[in-house]
Design a protein around this motif. Structure first.
Motif, PDB file in Angstrom:
ATOM      1  N   GLY A  74       0.757  -1.084   0.030  1.00  0.00           N
ATOM      2  CA  GLY A  74      -0.083  -0.040   0.003  1.00  0.00           C
ATOM      3  C   GLY A  74       1.048   1.191  -0.035  1.00  0.00           C
ATOM      4  N   ARG A  75       1.874   1.106   0.661  1.00  0.00           N
ATOM      5  CA  ARG A  75       2.911   2.518   0.569  1.00  0.00           C
ATOM      6  C   ARG A  75       3.343   2.612  -0.527  1.00  0.00           C
ATOM      7  N   ALA A  76       3.775   1.432  -1.226  1.00  0.00           N
ATOM      8  CA  ALA A  76       4.548   1.789  -2.437  1.00  0.00           C
ATOM      9  C   ALA A  76       3.418   2.112  -3.644  1.00  0.00           C
ATOM     10  N   VAL A  77       2.207   1.635  -3.603  1.00  0.00           N
ATOM     11  CA  VAL A  77       1.155   2.025  -4.339  1.00  0.00           C
ATOM     12  C   VAL A  77       0.749   3.546  -4.402  1.00  0.00           C
ATOM     13  N   VAL A  78       0.756   3.904  -3.106  1.00  0.00           N
ATOM     14  CA  VAL A  78       0.518   5.434  -2.854  1.00  0.00           C
ATOM     15  C   VAL A  78       1.561   6.163  -3.419  1.00  0.00           C
ATOM     16  N   ALA A  79       2.919   5.857  -3.200  1.00  0.00           N
ATOM     17  CA  ALA A  79       4.009   6.481  -3.903  1.00  0.00           C
ATOM     18  C   ALA A  79       3.777   6.686  -5.374  1.00  0.00           C
ATOM     19  N   ASP A  80       3.203   5.210  -6.026  1.00  0.00           N
ATOM     20  CA  ASP A  80       3.107   5.332  -7.424  1.00  0.00           C
ATOM     21  C   ASP A  80       2.094   6.350  -8.076  1.00  0.00           C
ATOM     22  N   LEU A  81       0.891   6.114  -7.262  1.00  0.00           N
ATOM     23  CA  LEU A  81      -0.025   7.256  -7.606  1.00  0.00           C
ATOM     24  C   LEU A  81       0.095   8.510  -7.483  1.00  0.00           C
ATOM     25  N   MET A  82       0.979   9.033  -6.587  1.00  0.00           N
ATOM     26  CA  MET A  82       1.455  10.425  -6.281  1.00  0.00           C
ATOM     27  C   MET A  82       2.074  10.920  -7.655  1.00  0.00           C
ATOM     28  N   GLU A  83       3.079   9.910  -8.180  1.00  0.00           N
ATOM     29  CA  GLU A  83       3.754  10.228  -9.375  1.00  0.00           C
ATOM     30  C   GLU A  83       3.360  10.208 -10.492  1.00  0.00           C
TER      31      GLU A  83
END
Length: 549
Positions: A74-83
């Motif tokens: 989930g932390r990694a997906v949030v970072a991808d969505l922000m980028e």
């Protein structure tokens, strides 16, 4: 006693009932229907319970690991969505696949506070909403199945081993020894007789005691005659259960014969050699008798010695009184004549003679006083005072008294460091004790020698020590010092004089004070005399300043 039906004993002997036993067991129930041991059941149930608990724990741990993995993804997906903003739902659903093929993402129309599914993780993404990550339950629990199967397999093996009942073959019956083998194993002579005195069985020890051969047939009467031989027999005990006789043989040996009933139609004779035991008992009896006689003699000699000591003390007391009175007269008249009170003597030599008479009388008077003091000290009639005695002042006064005498003898007198202790005792007697030893040290130390007087304090007493570099004494002379009037050889008497009572008086004072005296001496090296004086009960070795306060 068990019956023959129970013990398998029949007319053929033990084991004749085995055929009947086999016939009885032909219709018995199968072994697997026999009752199972509660312990076996408990072990099997415990094994299965442990396997079940292991599967439950493994499942819970696996699910918790899957949730932790979802949080990291989930932390990694949030970072991808922000980028990369603006992704559609299908593209966003594929983002978790890059991290784990079993995880899928989707946007849910619900509150973040609602309870998520079993293996899911929800988080808030700005401009998108609530994103839910789900882990495939089958994939998450894929490892639990083989591990659970292994646990249950182990539990099944343990249960089978616990519930399995092995058929244990009964132990083979022990061979029944006959009577001859039984009596042969007994470590002393044994013979079994019938009621009419016929020998049934005996061992080699019994035959050796009567001098019989292995195949010789003997009867009871003949055996008794051979046992007695040239000796005699003495009855020790005769009861209903047994009869005990003591046989003293001609060769000095002693046998103990014990006869007991043997079944209903006979008796057994037990023969044991007690020669060494009898000799030991006789020796102990003689030793006890000698000890009793020695104790009686010791008591008699002690009474005689005490009576002789009392007689000696009384004799010395009367002798002192009977001799000191005329001696005082002689000394007084000699002093009167020396002053020529009733006129001149006429010749100057008379004055010298009178002075010699007076000096000899005073010396004899001092000698009798010393002998009387020793007698009183040894008999315990002299009572010592109990007063505080400063040890430093005591040795200082003795040193002050004898230093001039040591200077005249050419001997160096040294005083050790003070110990600062105070004891309870008789100051006059303690001074006399030290003075006797110091006087002997000056007398037997040649010019140029050294005398040391010192005191040492301890927690339980004080040690007073007098050391000199004088002539010293051998071991034989040290032993003779235990006796009064002992001066060693004649040369000591001629050159140094004295009665030889200084050391005995010092020893008696030390013992009456509760202490003891020790002497260490070597010829040509010198002598050391030490007095150890204990503290009185409840005392401590106090410094002199505290005692004065």
């Amino acid at each position: 006693m068990r019956s023959s039906d129970v013990s398998d004993a029949g007319a053929e002997g033990f084991g004749s009932g085995q055929q009947t036993s086999k016939a009885k067991t032909a219709g018995a129930a199968p072994a697997f229907l026999n009752p199972i041991s509660p312990v076996s059941v408990a072990v099997a149930l415990t094994a299965f319970l442990a396997a079940t608990l292991f599967v439950i724990f493994d499942t819970a741990r696996t699910l918790e690991d899957a949730r932790g993995q979802l949080r990291l993804i989930g932390r990694a997906v949030v970072a991808d969505l922000m980028e990369t903003p603006g992704l559609d739902a299908e593209a966003m659903a594929q983002l978790p696949k890059a991290y784990s093929p079993a995880v899928a993402a989707r946007v849910v129309e619900t509150d973040l506070a609602d309870t998520p599914p079993l293996v899911a993780y929800r988080f808030q993404v700005p401009e998108i909403g609530i994103v839910e990550l789900r882990h495939d339950v089958a994939a998450a629990l894929s490892g639990v199945l083989p591990r659970g199967a292994g646990a249950y397999l182990v539990a099944i093996i343990i249960g089978v081993l616990a519930l399995r009942r092995r058929e244990v073959a009964p132990p083979a019956p022990a061979p029944v020894n006959n009577l001859d083998n039984l009596v042969a194993a007994i470590p002393y002579g044994v013979a079994c007789w019938s009621r009419n005195g016929t020998l049934i069985a005996c061992n080699e020890r019994y035959r050796a005691s009567i001098g019989s051969g292995a195949d010789e047939a003997i009867v009871y009467g003949e055996a008794v005659k051979r046992l007695i031989g040239a000796g005699y027999m003495k009855m020790v005990a005769d009861g209903e259960a047994n009869r005990v006789l003591e046989l003293h043989r001609g060769d000095g040996s002693c046998l103990l014969i014990d006869e007991r009933p043997f079944g209903r139609e006979g008796f057994v004779t037990l023969v044991s050699d007690v020669t060494e035991r009898k000799r030991t008992d006789a020796l102990l009896t003689n030793i006890r008798e000698e000890q009793r006689l020695l104790a009686r003699r010791y008591h008699e000699e002690k009474l005689k010695a005490e009576a002789a000591s009392r007689s000696k003390t009384n004799f010395l007391a009367h002798l002192s009184h009977d001799i000191r009175t005329p001696l005082n007269h002689i000394i007084g008249f000699a002093e009167l004549i020396r002053h020529q009170t009733y006129g001149p003597l006429g010749d100057a030599r008379y004055l010298e003679y009178v002075q010699n008479i007076k000096s000899s009388g005073e010396l004899l008077l001092d000698s009798f006083a010393t002998i009387l003091d020793l007698a009183e000290l040894e008999s315990g009639q002299k009572v010592l005072k109990t007063e505080p005695v400063a040890i430093d002042d005591l040795i200082a006064s003795v040193a002050t008294r004898f230093k001039p005498q040591a200077v005249r003898a050419g001997v160096r007198f040294e005083l050790g460091e003070g110990c600062g202790s105070v004891l309870t005792g008789d100051r006059f007697s303690l001074t006399r004790m030290l003075s006797n030893i110091v006087e002997n040290a000056i007398r037997f130390t040649p010019a140029g020698g050294r005398i040391t007087l010192a005191a040492f304090a301890a927690t339980d007493g004080v040690v007073l020590e007098v050391s000199d570099t004088g002539l010293g004494m051998s071991a034989e002379r040290l032993e003779s010092l235990a006796h009064p009037f002992a001066l060693g050889d004649a040369s000591f008497t001629r050159e140094n004089g004295g009665l030889g009572l200084g050391i005995p008086i010092a020893r008696a004072i030390a013992e009456l004070s509760g202490g003891r005296m020790a002497i260490d001496s070597s010829p040509a090296l010198g002598t050391t005399v030490a007095f150890s004086l204990p503290l009185r009960t409840g005392e401590a070795a106090l410094p002199a300043t505290q005692a004065a306060a």
